[in-house]
Design an enzyme around this catalytic site. Structure first.
Site, PDB file in Angstrom:
ATOM      1  N   ASN A   4      56.766 -28.905   3.860  1.00 62.00           N
ATOM      2  CA  ASN A   4      58.102 -28.887   4.458  1.00 62.00           C
ATOM      3  C   ASN A   4      59.039 -29.846   3.726  1.00 62.00           C
ATOM      4  OD1 ASN A   4      60.139 -28.193   6.294  1.00 62.00           O
ATOM      5  ND2 ASN A   4      58.691 -28.133   7.990  1.00 62.00           N
ATOM      6  N   HIS A  55      48.852 -51.112  -7.839  1.00 63.11           N
ATOM      7  CA  HIS A  55      49.275 -52.206  -8.702  1.00 63.11           C
ATOM      8  C   HIS A  55      48.251 -53.320  -8.567  1.00 63.11           C
ATOM      9  CE1 HIS A  55      53.121 -50.266  -9.423  1.00 63.11           C
ATOM     10  NE2 HIS A  55      53.110 -49.960  -8.141  1.00 63.11           N
ATOM     11  N   GLY A  77      54.752 -34.723  10.477  1.00 62.09           N
ATOM     12  CA  GLY A  77      55.936 -35.293   9.842  1.00 62.09           C
ATOM     13  C   GLY A  77      55.866 -36.801   9.686  1.00 62.09           C
ATOM     14  N   THR A 126      44.684 -44.763   5.736  1.00 62.38           N
ATOM     15  CA  THR A 126      44.251 -45.806   4.801  1.00 62.38           C
ATOM     16  C   THR A 126      42.785 -45.670   4.395  1.00 62.38           C
ATOM     17  OG1 THR A 126      43.682 -47.281   6.629  1.00 62.38           O
ATOM     18  CG2 THR A 126      45.927 -47.449   5.725  1.00 62.38           C
ATOM     19  N   ARG A 143      43.687 -43.882  13.207  1.00 63.99           N
ATOM     20  CA  ARG A 143      42.378 -43.999  13.857  1.00 63.99           C
ATOM     21  C   ARG A 143      42.069 -42.689  14.595  1.00 63.99           C
ATOM     22  NH1 ARG A 143      41.056 -49.031  13.035  1.00 63.99           N
ATOM     23  NH2 ARG A 143      42.565 -50.718  13.113  1.00 63.99           N
TER      24      ARG A 143
END
Length: 195
Positions: A98, A128, A155, A178, A193
């Site tokens: 989208n 980095h 979204g 993550t 989670r």
């Protein structure tokens, strides 16, 4: 010696260019002329693609195939769409992306068949160094992202470098992914989670 990609620079035989190192997830110099040129070419491509708001999905798919590594049948990407290079992105059959999706692809990003990606999603591969001296030396690297088949990213979700999301998973709107997500899991929140 042989010329680098797009005729830029010279690379010793058997030695990787900075762009090749980048694609492999190795440390590379972000300011290398070949890397910068790849980003510049992606910028020119994005200007063309993002001007196609009124085009059909089939017309946009032709332009997607010019830049992306692979574009399956029936892929729909609604502009605006933002990439770092574009050439490291694989979209399998039936993927829907989208408005306002950003994929920073300094190394491979694969998105499985029939996956749905909501507006404003970010898929990020760049890293980095934690060492400030290395950061000042323009050293960068990336970790690939793999998203399975039939996944739904709500979204505004963010997927960080090195994450794998299994088939049939659901990522809630605004979630920050993550770590790896098992197949069929529903993840929400920041950090994401299980729900």
């Amino acid at each position: 010696m042989r010329p680098g990609a797009a005729g830029l620079g010279v690379v010793e035989v058997g030695q990787k260019s900075e762009l090749q190192k980048m694609a492999a997830g190795e440390r590379y110099r972000g300011g290398d002329p070949e890397v910068v040129e790849s980003c510049r070419q992606a910028g020119l491509w994005m200007m063309r693609f993002n001007a196609m708001m009124g085009a059909t999905s089939a017309e946009r798919r032709v332009v997607l195939a010019e830049r992306l590594a692979s574009v399956g049948d029936d892929v729909v990407v609604r502009p605006p769409f933002y990439v770092d290079h574009g050439s490291f992105i694989t979209l399998e059959e039936g993927v829907f992306i989208n408005l306002g999706c950003t994929i920073l692809d300094v190394c491979p990003v694969s998105i499985g068949a029939y996956t749905r990606i909501g507006p404003g999603v970010q898929i990020l591969t760049p890293e980095h160094p934690r060492d400030p001296v290395e950061r000042r030396q323009d050293i960068e690297y990336g970790r690939p992202v793999s998203i399975g088949a039939n996944v739904w990213l709500g979204g505004g979700a963010i997927v960080v470098p090195g994450v794998t999301i299994g088939d049939d998973a659901i990522i809630g709107a605004g979630a920050v992914v993550t770590r790896d997500v098992p197949a069929g899991a529903t993840m929400v929140g920041s950090p994401a989670r299980p729900r």
